[in-house]
Design a protein around this motif. Structure first.
Motif, PDB file in Angstrom:
ATOM      1  N   MET A  68       0.831  -1.168   0.000  1.00  0.00           N
ATOM      2  CA  MET A  68       0.000   0.000   0.000  1.00  0.00           C
ATOM      3  C   MET A  68       0.885   1.244   0.000  1.00  0.00           C
ATOM      4  O   MET A  68       1.999   1.221   0.478  1.00  0.00           O
ATOM      5  CB  MET A  68      -0.901   0.020   1.226  1.00  0.00           C
ATOM      6  N   TYR A  69       0.318   2.311  -0.546  1.00  0.00           N
ATOM      7  CA  TYR A  69       1.048   3.561  -0.633  1.00  0.00           C
ATOM      8  C   TYR A  69       0.267   4.685   0.035  1.00  0.00           C
ATOM      9  O   TYR A  69      -0.952   4.715  -0.005  1.00  0.00           O
ATOM     10  CB  TYR A  69       1.313   3.934  -2.090  1.00  0.00           C
ATOM     11  N   GLY A  70       1.002   5.605   0.623  1.00  0.00           N
ATOM     12  CA  GLY A  70       0.423   6.802   1.189  1.00  0.00           C
ATOM     13  C   GLY A  70       0.875   7.997   0.376  1.00  0.00           C
ATOM     14  O   GLY A  70       1.835   7.930  -0.379  1.00  0.00           O
ATOM     15  N   CYS A  71       0.186   9.102   0.534  1.00  0.00           N
ATOM     16  CA  CYS A  71       0.535  10.317  -0.191  1.00  0.00           C
ATOM     17  C   CYS A  71       0.340  11.509   0.741  1.00  0.00           C
ATOM     18  O   CYS A  71      -0.730  11.683   1.302  1.00  0.00           O
ATOM     19  CB  CYS A  71      -0.327  10.469  -1.439  1.00  0.00           C
ATOM     20  N   GLN A  72       1.394  12.289   0.889  1.00  0.00           N
ATOM     21  CA  GLN A  72       1.307  13.509   1.680  1.00  0.00           C
ATOM     22  C   GLN A  72       1.481  14.690   0.732  1.00  0.00           C
ATOM     23  O   GLN A  72       2.436  14.749  -0.024  1.00  0.00           O
ATOM     24  CB  GLN A  72       2.394  13.540   2.752  1.00  0.00           C
ATOM     25  N   GLN A  73       0.567  15.625   0.801  1.00  0.00           N
ATOM     26  CA  GLN A  73       0.591  16.786  -0.075  1.00  0.00           C
ATOM     27  C   GLN A  73       1.027  18.014   0.722  1.00  0.00           C
ATOM     28  O   GLN A  73       0.456  18.310   1.764  1.00  0.00           O
ATOM     29  CB  GLN A  73      -0.798  17.009  -0.683  1.00  0.00           C
ATOM     30  N   ASP A  74       2.052  18.711   0.231  1.00  0.00           N
ATOM     31  CA  ASP A  74       2.553  19.916   0.881  1.00  0.00           C
ATOM     32  C   ASP A  74       2.539  21.071  -0.111  1.00  0.00           C
ATOM     33  O   ASP A  74       2.910  20.908  -1.281  1.00  0.00           O
ATOM     34  CB  ASP A  74       3.990  19.717   1.387  1.00  0.00           C
ATOM     35  N   LEU A  75       2.144  22.225   0.367  1.00  0.00           N
ATOM     36  CA  LEU A  75       2.154  23.439  -0.435  1.00  0.00           C
ATOM     37  C   LEU A  75       3.591  23.912  -0.610  1.00  0.00           C
ATOM     38  O   LEU A  75       4.354  23.960   0.352  1.00  0.00           O
ATOM     39  CB  LEU A  75       1.319  24.523   0.250  1.00  0.00           C
ATOM     40  N   ILE A  76       3.963  24.248  -1.845  1.00  0.00           N
ATOM     41  CA  ILE A  76       5.288  24.819  -2.096  1.00  0.00           C
ATOM     42  C   ILE A  76       5.185  26.308  -1.807  1.00  0.00           C
ATOM     43  O   ILE A  76       4.519  27.039  -2.529  1.00  0.00           O
ATOM     44  CB  ILE A  76       5.753  24.544  -3.536  1.00  0.00           C
ATOM     45  N   LYS A  77       5.855  26.740  -0.744  1.00  0.00           N
ATOM     46  CA  LYS A  77       5.683  28.103  -0.258  1.00  0.00           C
ATOM     47  C   LYS A  77       6.771  29.066  -0.731  1.00  0.00           C
ATOM     48  O   LYS A  77       6.676  30.246  -0.471  1.00  0.00           O
ATOM     49  CB  LYS A  77       5.639  28.108   1.272  1.00  0.00           C
ATOM     50  N   ASN A  78       7.775  28.579  -1.396  1.00  0.00           N
ATOM     51  CA  ASN A  78       8.876  29.428  -1.833  1.00  0.00           C
ATOM     52  C   ASN A  78       8.410  30.308  -2.997  1.00  0.00           C
ATOM     53  O   ASN A  78       8.205  29.822  -4.106  1.00  0.00           O
ATOM     54  CB  ASN A  78      10.053  28.555  -2.260  1.00  0.00           C
ATOM     55  N   PRO A  79       8.234  31.623  -2.788  1.00  0.00           N
ATOM     56  CA  PRO A  79       7.713  32.488  -3.857  1.00  0.00           C
ATOM     57  C   PRO A  79       8.670  32.620  -5.037  1.00  0.00           C
ATOM     58  O   PRO A  79       8.239  32.918  -6.148  1.00  0.00           O
ATOM     59  CB  PRO A  79       7.499  33.841  -3.163  1.00  0.00           C
ATOM     60  N   GLN A  80       9.956  32.367  -4.823  1.00  0.00           N
ATOM     61  CA  GLN A  80      10.918  32.443  -5.919  1.00  0.00           C
ATOM     62  C   GLN A  80      10.745  31.289  -6.900  1.00  0.00           C
ATOM     63  O   GLN A  80      11.113  31.406  -8.066  1.00  0.00           O
ATOM     64  CB  GLN A  80      12.341  32.467  -5.370  1.00  0.00           C
ATOM     65  N   LEU A  81      10.204  30.180  -6.439  1.00  0.00           N
ATOM     66  CA  LEU A  81      10.002  29.022  -7.315  1.00  0.00           C
ATOM     67  C   LEU A  81       8.712  29.103  -8.132  1.00  0.00           C
ATOM     68  O   LEU A  81       8.592  28.421  -9.146  1.00  0.00           O
ATOM     69  CB  LEU A  81       9.965  27.736  -6.495  1.00  0.00           C
TER      70      LEU A  81
END
Length: 195
Positions: A1-14
């Motif tokens: 089984m697989y899990g998935c964690q979603q994170d917001l990319i907060k670096n405004p330069q990217l």
């Protein structure tokens, strides 16, 4: 089984860079869909897993993103057409009432998801190095970018990452292997569901 964690990319330069980068998978998917549809209409052939990769390796969009990410993108197109074939056979067999449709093109200026398998990324000092394609390296003199790695996941369990545009933001999805022990002696009156 697989899990998935979603994170917001907060670096405004990217953010402007990611927006430009995420247009490429959408274009590559559209190129793959065009080629696969032509094979289907002219030859009645449904593309295999590696057929599109062989044909599109010289495509500008393929070279723009990292080779393994481009392969993952093209393989999703092949999966779309394999799913269509299976659904069409079910429709012919009377298992489905609605006739399935061939995969359609994405929006012309749309953004797509980029998927990197684990072997393409590296962890250095709690940051994940995400590589870019040869054309990006040549044009912008940048070969990679860094993303913060979450502290609650073991890097050894990571299987792939996806960079997903959504509602004018970009998210990184960490797909990792879950190790769950199934307890055979569970109390049936204390579970939500079971087989």
């Amino acid at each position: 089984m697989y899990g998935c964690q979603q994170d917001l990319i907060k670096n405004p330069q990217l953010l402007p860079f990611l927006e430009y980068l995420c247009t490429t998978p959408n274009k590559l998917i559209n190129c793959g869909i065009y080629l696969a549809r032509q094979w289907y209409f002219k030859l009645s052939y449904i593309t295999g897993k590696y057929d599109l990769e062989k044909q599109l390796k010289s495509n500008f969009n393929y070279k723009f993103i990292h080779s393994q990410a481009a392969q993952q993108t093209i393989r999703t197109v092949a999966e779309y057409f394999q799913s269509y074939r299976q659904l069409f056979h079910q429709y012919l067999g009377g298992e489905l009432s609605n006739k399935p449709q061939l995969p359609r093109y994405g929006k012309k200026a749309g953004l797509g998801v980029i998927t990197y398998p684990k072997q393409a990324i590296r962890l250095k000092q709690n940051k994940v190095r995400v590589p870019l394609g040869k054309k990006v390296k040549a044009a912008f003199k940048v070969d990679s970018f860094l993303l913060n790695f979450p502290k609650n996941i073991d890097f050894k369990k990571i299987r792939k990452i996806r960079i997903r545009p959504c509602n004018n933001y970009f998210y990184v999805e960490w797909v990792y292997k879950l190790e769950i022990e199934l307890n055979q002696a569970m109390e049936k009156d204390k579970v939500l569901g079971y087989r």
